[in-house]
Write a protein that holds these residues in place. Structure first.
Motif, mmCIF file in Angstrom:
data_model
loop_
_atom_site.group_PDB
_atom_site.id
_atom_site.type_symbol
_atom_site.label_atom_id
_atom_site.label_comp_id
_atom_site.label_asym_id
_atom_site.label_seq_id
_atom_site.Cartn_x
_atom_site.Cartn_y
_atom_site.Cartn_z
ATOM 1 N N LEU A 154 0.852 -1.149 -0.157
ATOM 2 C CA LEU A 154 0.220 0.130 -0.001
ATOM 3 C C LEU A 154 1.021 1.333 -0.061
ATOM 4 C CD1 LEU A 154 -3.189 0.217 -0.076
ATOM 5 C CD2 LEU A 154 -2.854 0.600 2.468
ATOM 6 N N GLN A 155 1.971 1.308 0.655
ATOM 7 C CA GLN A 155 2.945 2.194 0.619
ATOM 8 C C GLN A 155 3.692 2.717 -0.642
ATOM 9 O OE1 GLN A 155 6.661 1.804 2.947
ATOM 10 N NE2 GLN A 155 6.811 3.881 3.282
ATOM 11 N N ARG A 156 3.567 1.654 -1.540
ATOM 12 C CA ARG A 156 4.079 1.780 -2.865
ATOM 13 C C ARG A 156 3.112 2.540 -3.824
ATOM 14 N NH1 ARG A 156 6.500 -3.536 -5.619
ATOM 15 N NH2 ARG A 156 4.051 -3.917 -5.251
ATOM 16 N N MET A 157 1.876 2.405 -3.341
ATOM 17 C CA MET A 157 0.623 3.023 -4.244
ATOM 18 C C MET A 157 0.930 4.184 -3.543
ATOM 19 S SD MET A 157 -3.425 1.883 -3.936
ATOM 20 C CE MET A 157 -2.870 0.395 -4.442
ATOM 21 N N ALA A 158 0.924 4.600 -2.387
ATOM 22 C CA ALA A 158 0.988 5.976 -1.791
ATOM 23 C C ALA A 158 1.787 6.668 -2.603
ATOM 24 C CB ALA A 158 1.042 6.007 -0.394
ATOM 25 N N VAL A 159 3.274 6.198 -2.755
ATOM 26 C CA VAL A 159 4.480 6.841 -3.529
ATOM 27 C C VAL A 159 3.997 7.346 -4.942
ATOM 28 C CG1 VAL A 159 6.870 6.971 -4.183
ATOM 29 C CG2 VAL A 159 5.850 5.789 -1.753
ATOM 30 N N LEU A 160 3.332 6.146 -5.503
ATOM 31 C CA LEU A 160 3.088 6.404 -6.958
ATOM 32 C C LEU A 160 1.893 7.663 -7.072
ATOM 33 C CD1 LEU A 160 2.784 5.507 -9.882
ATOM 34 C CD2 LEU A 160 0.866 3.529 -9.156
ATOM 35 N N ASP A 161 0.997 7.450 -6.083
ATOM 36 C CA ASP A 161 0.052 8.717 -6.081
ATOM 37 C C ASP A 161 0.516 9.857 -6.010
ATOM 38 O OD1 ASP A 161 -2.036 6.896 -6.340
ATOM 39 O OD2 ASP A 161 -2.466 6.909 -4.343
ATOM 40 N N VAL A 162 1.735 10.214 -5.470
ATOM 41 C CA VAL A 162 2.231 11.384 -5.278
ATOM 42 C C VAL A 162 3.012 11.761 -6.599
ATOM 43 C CG1 VAL A 162 4.587 12.767 -4.401
ATOM 44 C CG2 VAL A 162 2.923 11.206 -2.935
ATOM 45 N N LEU A 163 3.526 10.837 -7.259
ATOM 46 C CA LEU A 163 4.012 11.111 -8.793
ATOM 47 C C LEU A 163 2.904 11.334 -9.797
ATOM 48 C CD1 LEU A 163 6.876 8.358 -8.815
ATOM 49 C CD2 LEU A 163 7.040 10.650 -8.509
ATOM 50 N N LEU A 164 1.780 10.532 -9.542
ATOM 51 C CA LEU A 164 0.709 10.790 -10.490
ATOM 52 C C LEU A 164 -0.095 11.865 -10.103
ATOM 53 C CD1 LEU A 164 -0.706 7.075 -10.677
ATOM 54 C CD2 LEU A 164 0.789 8.231 -12.505
ATOM 55 N N LYS A 196 -2.895 18.577 -6.761
ATOM 56 C CA LYS A 196 -4.501 18.215 -6.692
ATOM 57 C C LYS A 196 -4.376 16.640 -5.871
ATOM 58 C CE LYS A 196 -6.679 20.468 -10.524
ATOM 59 N NZ LYS A 196 -7.518 21.180 -9.567
ATOM 60 N N LEU A 197 -3.245 16.395 -5.109
ATOM 61 C CA LEU A 197 -3.289 15.116 -4.427
ATOM 62 C C LEU A 197 -4.407 15.138 -3.387
ATOM 63 C CD1 LEU A 197 -1.538 12.401 -3.983
ATOM 64 C CD2 LEU A 197 -0.257 13.705 -2.452
ATOM 65 N N ARG A 198 -5.202 14.132 -3.624
ATOM 66 C CA ARG A 198 -6.310 13.775 -2.610
ATOM 67 C C ARG A 198 -6.084 12.321 -2.373
ATOM 68 N NH1 ARG A 198 -9.265 18.070 -5.427
ATOM 69 N NH2 ARG A 198 -10.090 16.451 -6.786
ATOM 70 N N THR A 199 -6.238 11.776 -1.257
ATOM 71 C CA THR A 199 -5.928 10.552 -0.932
ATOM 72 C C THR A 199 -6.487 9.961 0.245
ATOM 73 O OG1 THR A 199 -4.351 8.804 -0.897
ATOM 74 C CG2 THR A 199 -3.533 10.794 -0.302
ATOM 75 N N ALA A 205 2.525 10.062 5.719
ATOM 76 C CA ALA A 205 2.856 11.573 5.660
ATOM 77 C C ALA A 205 4.022 11.905 6.462
ATOM 78 C CB ALA A 205 1.857 12.611 6.025
ATOM 79 N N GLY A 206 5.144 12.673 5.920
ATOM 80 C CA GLY A 206 6.235 13.068 6.552
ATOM 81 C C GLY A 206 7.296 12.146 6.835
ATOM 82 N N GLN A 207 7.165 10.869 6.377
ATOM 83 C CA GLN A 207 8.067 9.880 6.452
ATOM 84 C C GLN A 207 8.906 9.602 5.103
ATOM 85 O OE1 GLN A 207 6.891 6.112 7.618
ATOM 86 N NE2 GLN A 207 5.185 6.867 9.345
ATOM 87 N N ARG A 208 10.075 9.289 5.441
ATOM 88 C CA ARG A 208 11.066 9.202 4.422
ATOM 89 C C ARG A 208 10.677 7.954 3.398
ATOM 90 N NH1 ARG A 208 15.592 12.233 3.935
ATOM 91 N NH2 ARG A 208 16.589 10.941 2.589
ATOM 92 N N GLN A 259 2.758 16.038 3.379
ATOM 93 C CA GLN A 259 1.834 16.456 4.406
ATOM 94 C C GLN A 259 0.418 16.813 3.597
ATOM 95 O OE1 GLN A 259 1.932 15.414 7.767
ATOM 96 N NE2 GLN A 259 3.967 15.572 8.014
ATOM 97 N N PRO A 260 -0.499 16.577 4.049
ATOM 98 C CA PRO A 260 -1.665 17.234 3.495
ATOM 99 C C PRO A 260 -1.524 18.801 3.692
ATOM 100 C CG PRO A 260 -2.406 15.501 5.140
ATOM 101 C CD PRO A 260 -0.891 15.744 5.228
ATOM 102 N N SER A 261 -1.937 19.519 2.334
ATOM 103 C CA SER A 261 -1.856 20.926 2.383
ATOM 104 C C SER A 261 -2.933 21.688 1.772
ATOM 105 C CB SER A 261 -0.385 21.219 1.436
ATOM 106 O OG SER A 261 -0.893 20.662 0.184
ATOM 107 N N SER A 262 -3.982 20.911 1.602
ATOM 108 C CA SER A 262 -5.323 21.639 0.923
ATOM 109 C C SER A 262 -6.400 21.647 2.068
ATOM 110 C CB SER A 262 -5.488 21.232 -0.471
ATOM 111 O OG SER A 262 -5.972 19.797 -0.104
ATOM 112 N N HIS A 263 -7.392 22.362 1.701
ATOM 113 C CA HIS A 263 -8.333 22.338 2.565
ATOM 114 C C HIS A 263 -9.349 20.771 2.311
ATOM 115 C CE1 HIS A 263 -10.194 23.447 -1.054
ATOM 116 N NE2 HIS A 263 -11.711 23.208 -0.761
ATOM 117 N N ARG A 264 -8.944 20.285 1.279
ATOM 118 C CA ARG A 264 -9.643 19.135 1.037
ATOM 119 C C ARG A 264 -8.602 17.872 0.760
ATOM 120 N NH1 ARG A 264 -13.513 18.027 -4.203
ATOM 121 N NH2 ARG A 264 -13.790 15.825 -3.826
#
Length: 271
Positions: A154-164, A196-199, A205-208, A259-264
């Motif tokens: 699941l972590q690998r998916m989270a990293v992919l989402d940052v790139l996407l 537009k990262l929403r997940t 978040a905040g981890q290397r 880290q989450p940075s938007s209002h949503r």
């Protein structure tokens, strides 16, 4: 991209006749469950015709299918296999995205009472080691927690989402297959040039980002300067390819999950 039948040249997903078996009515865009068949060989798949895409204010009309394919190509270039094989082809309702169906323990009737990798439970029943993302109230007014597993797949998916720059990683978009792999689906609103990262996968978040994942991203960054960029430019805009390069370089320069940075920061609904 290997064909499903390696002993010959038959590619059922790409060339088989598509028969519609049903529709996923909870999807916001037309999402049809199909069977591709050729010479007696079949493969279950999901077909999203371009004509069934709902207009969005911030994404150009008719581009969601191409974004799904581009996301798949990026996952493959990273060597992660997070996204099931996804192609563009013609179908019963015109051109669209066709993606290999993922069989899950739930669809196979094997889920039992265990939690999904992303789930909801009472706050006092969050499993040890799981991430609690937020608390809310259900339809009966009971407090519940949105949680997800601390799982490297699941972590690998989270990293992919940052790139996407995935704007819509819902809990129901992370599927644990019966083969033991974890797959992500529904990548139609990815790769925008603006953040537009929403997940629901904020647990890291905040981890290397770990060494193996980082090595894959380094190799991917080199691929973006070769043929991959040209293939992506056929599916999304040049500005969006440039933004993908920037996100990749930024993550390599500072390999820390945002880290989450938007209002949503979480898509709605979350599942």
């Amino acid at each position: 991209m290997a064909a499903p039948y390696p002993d010959d040249d038959v590619d059922v997903l790409a060339t088989g006749d598509l028969t519609v078996l049903g529709r996923i009515v909870s999807a916001s865009n037309a999402t049809l469950v199909c069977e591709a068949e050729i010479d007696g060989r079949t493969e279950r798949c999901v077909y999203k015709p371009v004509r069934g895409e709902q207009p969005l204010w911030d994404f150009p009309d008719g581009t969601l299918a191409g974004r799904e394919v581009a996301s798949y190509l990026i996952s493959e270039a990273l060597g992660w296999g997070v996204i099931p094989r996804t192609i563009l082809r013609d179908g019963p309702y015109g051109p669209g995205m066709v993606q290999r169906w993922v069989s899950t323990p739930e669809t196979a009737g094997e889920r039992g009472e265990r939690l999904d990798l992303v789930d909801i439970c009472p706050p006092d029943r969050v499993p040890e080691g799981w991430f609690e993302i937020l608390r809310a109230y259900d339809g009966e007014g009971e407090e519940v927690a949105l949680i997800h597993a601390d799982d490297p797949r699941l972590q690998r998916m989270a990293v992919l989402d940052v790139l996407l720059n995935n704007a819509d990683r819902k809990g129901g978009h992370a599927l644990e297959g019966v083969d033991g792999s974890v797959y992500g689906v529904d990548h139609g609103i990815c790769l925008h040039s603006e953040n537009k990262l929403r997940t629901v996968l904020w647990g890291w978040a905040g981890q290397r980002v770990g060494g193996a994942l980082l090595a894959d991203i380094e190799a991917f960054e080199k691929a973006l300067h070769a043929d991959l960029a040209d293939r992506l430019a056929e599916l999304v805009t040049p500005a969006e390819v440039d933004a993908l390069r920037r996100r990749t370089r930024d993550l390599l320069a500072d390999p820390v999950m945002p880290q989450p940075s938007s209002h949503r920061p979480i898509p709605w609904p979350a599942f």
